[in-house]
Motif scaffolding. Structure first.
Motif, mmCIF file in Angstrom:
data_model
loop_
_atom_site.group_PDB
_atom_site.id
_atom_site.type_symbol
_atom_site.label_atom_id
_atom_site.label_comp_id
_atom_site.label_asym_id
_atom_site.label_seq_id
_atom_site.Cartn_x
_atom_site.Cartn_y
_atom_site.Cartn_z
ATOM 1 N N VAL A 63 11.818 74.696 21.208
ATOM 2 C CA VAL A 63 11.167 73.963 20.005
ATOM 3 C C VAL A 63 9.894 73.478 20.251
ATOM 4 N N VAL A 64 9.853 72.569 21.511
ATOM 5 C CA VAL A 64 8.545 72.109 21.918
ATOM 6 C C VAL A 64 7.314 73.188 22.251
ATOM 7 N N LEU A 65 7.859 74.371 22.720
ATOM 8 C CA LEU A 65 6.934 75.362 22.876
ATOM 9 C C LEU A 65 6.416 75.902 21.859
ATOM 10 N N LEU A 66 7.455 76.155 20.761
ATOM 11 C CA LEU A 66 6.970 76.757 19.491
ATOM 12 C C LEU A 66 6.205 75.791 18.602
ATOM 13 N N SER A 67 6.555 74.414 18.642
ATOM 14 C CA SER A 67 5.800 73.542 18.013
ATOM 15 C C SER A 67 4.187 73.496 18.546
ATOM 16 N N VAL A 68 4.064 73.502 19.672
ATOM 17 C CA VAL A 68 2.594 73.575 20.207
ATOM 18 C C VAL A 68 2.026 74.769 19.904
ATOM 19 N N VAL A 69 2.463 76.201 19.669
ATOM 20 C CA VAL A 69 2.078 77.357 19.312
ATOM 21 C C VAL A 69 1.488 77.289 17.933
ATOM 22 N N PHE A 70 2.457 76.680 17.169
ATOM 23 C CA PHE A 70 2.155 76.730 15.695
ATOM 24 C C PHE A 70 1.029 75.627 15.447
ATOM 25 N N PHE A 118 3.045 68.613 12.639
ATOM 26 C CA PHE A 118 2.559 67.819 11.492
ATOM 27 C C PHE A 118 1.023 67.263 11.682
ATOM 28 N N PRO A 119 0.952 66.685 12.927
ATOM 29 C CA PRO A 119 -0.430 65.955 12.830
ATOM 30 C C PRO A 119 -1.239 67.038 13.617
ATOM 31 N N MET A 120 -0.802 68.169 14.237
ATOM 32 C CA MET A 120 -1.609 68.967 14.655
ATOM 33 C C MET A 120 -2.281 70.032 13.603
ATOM 34 N N TRP A 161 -2.414 77.019 13.904
ATOM 35 C CA TRP A 161 -2.919 76.266 12.591
ATOM 36 C C TRP A 161 -3.704 75.028 12.580
ATOM 37 N N TRP A 162 -4.371 74.836 13.680
ATOM 38 C CA TRP A 162 -4.833 73.573 14.046
ATOM 39 C C TRP A 162 -5.780 73.101 12.680
#
Length: 223
Positions: free
Chosen positions: A5-12, A98-100, A16-17
């Motif tokens: 979950v953390v790695l996918l979150s960082v990828v997304f 959300f913030p990224m 989508w920065w």
């Protein structure tokens, strides 16, 4: 699961920065990150339920054989006991993405609630499929087919309201919970009237639910 979950979150978040800050100029990108919010928290809970149920079925079978309790109380107790835990991974995902992605902060609570509802629906579908098949391979195959249908009928990939679509087939979108989830997401992820007006033309390329946009979000929630 936490690492995933953390790695996918960082990828997304990286891909989508800050898309939300430029959403009126990156409309297709903004809609696509919304799609992945719904996708992540549909596929993951569905397959968690499909994979976990076989081990729980043996315990349930033993308890049912002794007439300890019926399936109804077991299911209610299971859902209530797992609710706090089932919220942790989506919360971590939101806290990172959300913030990224610069999603609208004023809508975070509502959209998180929509996502949790999505998690529970997907989990319920997974348990239903797992309970219908005693073979994990068959259950997995059925789950993939069911989720692909739900995903494709949700309005992102296929416009089921198109002029050349047979009327009977156009009603298939109402059987997809993604149809309602994406409608809720688009409504609350565009908090300003100016946002909704700017996206009006782009959204004609999709067939998400319009109940929320028409001022009836309760229909999407109940459906």
């Amino acid at each position: 699961r936490w690492y995933l979950v953390v790695l996918l979150s960082v990828v997304f978040g990286v891909l989508w920065w800050q898309v939300g800050a430029e959403r009126r100029h990156r409309q297709r990108d903004y809609i696509s990150i919304i799609f992945f919010f719904v996708a992540q928290w549909s596929w993951a809970p569905l397959f968690q339920a499909v994979n976990n149920f076989p081990s729980e079925r043996n315990v349930l079978t033993r308890e049912r054989a002794s007439d300890a309790y019926s399936i109804g109380p077991w299911y209610v107790a299971k859902v209530l006991s797992e609710l706090p835990l089932s919220w942790l991974l989506p919360a971590a995902f939101f806290a990172i993405v959300f913030p990224m992605a610069a999603m609208p902060p004023e809508s975070v609570a509502t959209l998180f609630g929509v996502n949790l509802l999505n998690v529970e629906v997907a989990s319920s579908l997974g348990y239903f499929i797992a309970a219908s098949f005693f073979d994990r391979t068959k259950a997995t195959t059925c789950a993939i087919v069911a989720m692909v249908f739900v995903m494709c009928a949700g309005g992102y990939f296929v416009d089921l309201t198109g002029p050349n679509m047979p009327p009977l087939l156009s009603y298939l979108r109402y059987t997809s919970f993604w149809y309602y989830s994406l409608g809720l997401w688009m409504h609350y992820a565009l908090p300003a009237d100016a946002d909704a007006a700017a996206f009006a033309e782009e959204l004609r390329n999709f067939s998400f639910s319009s109940f929320s946009a028409d001022g009836r979000p309760e229909v999407d929630v109940l459906a």
